[in-house]
Design a protein around this motif. Structure first.
Motif, PDB file in Angstrom:
ATOM      1  N   GLU B  38       0.643  -1.228   0.043  1.00  0.00           N
ATOM      2  CA  GLU B  38      -0.098   0.077   0.185  1.00  0.00           C
ATOM      3  C   GLU B  38       0.937   1.290  -0.085  1.00  0.00           C
ATOM      4  OE1 GLU B  38      -3.009  -0.656   3.084  1.00  0.00           O
ATOM      5  OE2 GLU B  38      -4.262  -1.826   1.846  1.00  0.00           O
ATOM      6  N   LYS B  39       1.933   1.165   0.265  1.00  0.00           N
ATOM      7  CA  LYS B  39       3.041   2.176   0.362  1.00  0.00           C
ATOM      8  C   LYS B  39       3.939   2.161  -1.110  1.00  0.00           C
ATOM      9  CE  LYS B  39       3.814   2.821   5.083  1.00  0.00           C
ATOM     10  NZ  LYS B  39       4.749   2.184   6.547  1.00  0.00           N
ATOM     11  N   SER B  40       3.182   1.559  -2.028  1.00  0.00           N
ATOM     12  CA  SER B  40       3.702   1.498  -3.222  1.00  0.00           C
ATOM     13  C   SER B  40       5.252   0.818  -3.238  1.00  0.00           C
ATOM     14  CB  SER B  40       3.611   2.754  -4.072  1.00  0.00           C
ATOM     15  OG  SER B  40       2.141   3.325  -4.072  1.00  0.00           O
ATOM     16  N   GLN B  41       5.453  -0.164  -2.260  1.00  0.00           N
ATOM     17  CA  GLN B  41       6.778  -0.827  -2.402  1.00  0.00           C
ATOM     18  C   GLN B  41       6.635  -1.881  -3.546  1.00  0.00           C
ATOM     19  OE1 GLN B  41       9.852  -0.477  -0.563  1.00  0.00           O
ATOM     20  NE2 GLN B  41      10.333  -2.072  -2.236  1.00  0.00           N
ATOM     21  N   LYS B  42       7.309  -1.590  -4.557  1.00  0.00           N
ATOM     22  CA  LYS B  42       7.252  -2.506  -5.752  1.00  0.00           C
ATOM     23  C   LYS B  42       8.266  -3.656  -5.873  1.00  0.00           C
ATOM     24  CE  LYS B  42       5.310   0.794  -9.087  1.00  0.00           C
ATOM     25  NZ  LYS B  42       5.489   1.324 -10.338  1.00  0.00           N
ATOM     26  N   LYS B  43       9.345  -3.505  -5.085  1.00  0.00           N
ATOM     27  CA  LYS B  43      10.412  -4.608  -4.944  1.00  0.00           C
ATOM     28  C   LYS B  43      10.468  -5.354  -3.784  1.00  0.00           C
ATOM     29  CE  LYS B  43      13.099  -2.554  -8.889  1.00  0.00           C
ATOM     30  NZ  LYS B  43      14.426  -2.106  -9.216  1.00  0.00           N
ATOM     31  N   LEU B  44      10.086  -6.406  -3.572  1.00  0.00           N
ATOM     32  CA  LEU B  44      10.142  -7.315  -2.380  1.00  0.00           C
ATOM     33  C   LEU B  44      10.955  -8.533  -2.544  1.00  0.00           C
ATOM     34  CD1 LEU B  44       6.474  -7.569  -1.872  1.00  0.00           C
ATOM     35  CD2 LEU B  44       7.900  -5.977  -0.654  1.00  0.00           C
ATOM     36  N   LEU B  45      11.957  -8.558  -1.328  1.00  0.00           N
ATOM     37  CA  LEU B  45      12.978  -9.784  -1.451  1.00  0.00           C
ATOM     38  C   LEU B  45      12.550 -10.496  -0.096  1.00  0.00           C
ATOM     39  CD1 LEU B  45      16.571  -9.685  -1.910  1.00  0.00           C
ATOM     40  CD2 LEU B  45      15.409 -11.366  -0.374  1.00  0.00           C
ATOM     41  N   LEU B  46      11.986 -11.690   0.010  1.00  0.00           N
ATOM     42  CA  LEU B  46      11.692 -12.621   1.016  1.00  0.00           C
ATOM     43  C   LEU B  46      12.731 -13.401   1.266  1.00  0.00           C
ATOM     44  CD1 LEU B  46       8.757 -11.001   0.833  1.00  0.00           C
ATOM     45  CD2 LEU B  46       7.713 -13.183   1.493  1.00  0.00           C
ATOM     46  N   ASP B  47      13.538 -13.281   2.264  1.00  0.00           N
ATOM     47  CA  ASP B  47      14.772 -14.365   2.682  1.00  0.00           C
ATOM     48  C   ASP B  47      13.957 -15.366   3.727  1.00  0.00           C
ATOM     49  OD1 ASP B  47      16.701 -15.555   3.977  1.00  0.00           O
ATOM     50  OD2 ASP B  47      17.856 -14.164   4.250  1.00  0.00           O
ATOM     51  N   LEU B  48      13.975 -16.675   2.908  1.00  0.00           N
ATOM     52  CA  LEU B  48      13.410 -17.649   3.944  1.00  0.00           C
ATOM     53  C   LEU B  48      14.110 -18.762   4.319  1.00  0.00           C
ATOM     54  CD1 LEU B  48      10.262 -18.408   1.453  1.00  0.00           C
ATOM     55  CD2 LEU B  48      10.383 -16.730   3.314  1.00  0.00           C
ATOM     56  N   SER B  49      15.491 -18.413   4.477  1.00  0.00           N
ATOM     57  CA  SER B  49      16.373 -19.348   4.831  1.00  0.00           C
ATOM     58  C   SER B  49      16.096 -19.868   6.402  1.00  0.00           C
ATOM     59  CB  SER B  49      17.859 -18.646   4.785  1.00  0.00           C
ATOM     60  OG  SER B  49      17.819 -17.513   5.566  1.00  0.00           O
ATOM     61  N   ALA B  50      15.416 -18.978   6.987  1.00  0.00           N
ATOM     62  CA  ALA B  50      15.328 -19.441   8.395  1.00  0.00           C
ATOM     63  C   ALA B  50      13.826 -19.659   8.570  1.00  0.00           C
ATOM     64  CB  ALA B  50      15.738 -18.412   9.475  1.00  0.00           C
ATOM     65  N   LEU B  51      13.055 -20.107   7.607  1.00  0.00           N
ATOM     66  CA  LEU B  51      11.637 -20.532   7.534  1.00  0.00           C
ATOM     67  C   LEU B  51      11.714 -21.816   7.853  1.00  0.00           C
ATOM     68  CD1 LEU B  51       8.676 -19.260   7.727  1.00  0.00           C
ATOM     69  CD2 LEU B  51       8.749 -19.864   5.447  1.00  0.00           C
ATOM     70  N   GLU B  52      11.161 -22.435   8.795  1.00  0.00           N
ATOM     71  CA  GLU B  52      11.178 -23.826   9.246  1.00  0.00           C
ATOM     72  C   GLU B  52       9.933 -24.657   8.678  1.00  0.00           C
ATOM     73  OE1 GLU B  52      11.624 -23.864  13.385  1.00  0.00           O
ATOM     74  OE2 GLU B  52      13.525 -22.946  13.273  1.00  0.00           O
ATOM     75  N   PHE B  53       8.974 -23.901   8.732  1.00  0.00           N
ATOM     76  CA  PHE B  53       7.565 -24.650   8.279  1.00  0.00           C
ATOM     77  C   PHE B  53       6.735 -23.507   7.593  1.00  0.00           C
ATOM     78  CE2 PHE B  53       3.191 -25.513   9.583  1.00  0.00           C
ATOM     79  CZ  PHE B  53       2.993 -26.860   9.183  1.00  0.00           C
ATOM     80  N   ILE B  54       5.770 -24.223   6.504  1.00  0.00           N
ATOM     81  CA  ILE B  54       4.806 -23.269   6.117  1.00  0.00           C
ATOM     82  C   ILE B  54       3.642 -24.199   5.586  1.00  0.00           C
ATOM     83  CG2 ILE B  54       5.566 -23.719   3.527  1.00  0.00           C
ATOM     84  CD1 ILE B  54       5.010 -20.593   3.105  1.00  0.00           C
ATOM     85  N   SER B  55       2.374 -23.618   5.898  1.00  0.00           N
ATOM     86  CA  SER B  55       1.222 -24.271   5.478  1.00  0.00           C
ATOM     87  C   SER B  55       0.599 -23.591   4.526  1.00  0.00           C
ATOM     88  CB  SER B  55       0.379 -24.631   6.973  1.00  0.00           C
ATOM     89  OG  SER B  55      -0.080 -23.144   7.032  1.00  0.00           O
TER      90      SER B  55
END
Lengths: 151, 112
Positions: B38-55
């Protein structure tokens, strides 16, 4: 010698903040049954999806009703039955989503059901509207536990 | 439990996720990402190296944000997925929808 059947009966308050405890408990039992890490992760996610559906749909967000888990381990398979006494539904209307449609259009629901079917070897839904639901899902045990030889 | 650490590198918002992205925690990620979009952030990087679980709850949030970012002609890149998280993406067919790269360095190159 054939492995004797083991049964575990667990009961958890049907609230989403208990899902992590449910996952951890089922993971430990799956590990004890001899599954490797990949399969433990699959079982953990399938149980999470089934229990999250109970909280979200059967209990419509929460409440004091319990989620019942029965885990049956024998020499051939690891079976988990997730039961609730929630709203229930018509199983004939339960469809796995068409993933191409799901991904290309708006959300249509059913992603959790798709994940459960993909992760587990056998899945069965029994439900009576107004009475509750049983989700029975199994994973075959393929002698995964590797023995360690000390030298 | 999910910890979201947010930083900015030039015009790229970097979010490092640590813990578990499930029914309980996906709303906090949704709030953070919707706020950025909503703040018009157009470039997103999601670092998932420490994500242990996703449903599926976590997948739904990522899918919703990916669609919004695409709609504003932006780009979202995911990096460094653990094998169990990668498996969930593959199983759901989500690898077709996201750019998934092995490191943040490669993701920053791709986003510039």
């Amino acid at each position: 010698m054939p492995r004797k059947q083991k049964k575990y009966r667990l009961k958890f308050p049907g609230q989403s903040d208990n899902l992590e405890i449910i996952r951890d408990t089922v993971s430990r039992i799956a590990e004890k049954a001899g599954f490797d890490e990949d399969n433990i992760n699959m079982i953990e996610l399938a149980v999470d999806e089934a229990c999250a559906n109970v909280v979200k749909h059967a209990f419509q967000g929460g409440g004091n009703k319990p989620i019942d888990l029965e885990i049956i381990v024998d020499e051939k398979k690891f079976t988990i039955v997730v039961s609730d006494r929630g709203t229930g539904f018509d199983v004939n209307k339960l469809k796995r989503p068409d993933m191409k449609e799901y991904l290309s259009k708006k959300r249509v629901g059913g992603l959790g059901i798709h994940i459960i079917h993909t992760l587990m070897d056998e899945v069965q839904f029994e439900s009576v509207p107004g009475k509750g639901t049983h989700v029975r899902m199994s994973k075959f045990i393929k002698n995964e536990k590797k023995s360690t030889v000390k030298t | 439990m999910l910890e979201i650490v947010q930083s900015q590198q030039n015009d790229i918002a970097i979010l490092s996720l640590q813990g578990r992205l499930d029914t309980n925690t996906s709303s906090s990620l949704e709030t953070t990402l919707v706020d950025l979009v909503e703040k018009s952030q157009k470039k997103l990087l999601l670092d998932l190296s420490a994500l242990e679980f996703i449903s599926s709850s976590g997948l739904r949030v990522l899918l919703m944000i990916a669609k919004r970012v695409k709609g504003m002609d932006g780009k979202m890149v995911l990096t460094s997925l653990k094998s169990n998280v990668q498996n969930v993406f593959e199983m759901a067919g989500f690898t077709m929808l996201f750019t998934i790269l092995p490191s943040n360095e490669k993701a920053i190159e791709a986003l510039q």
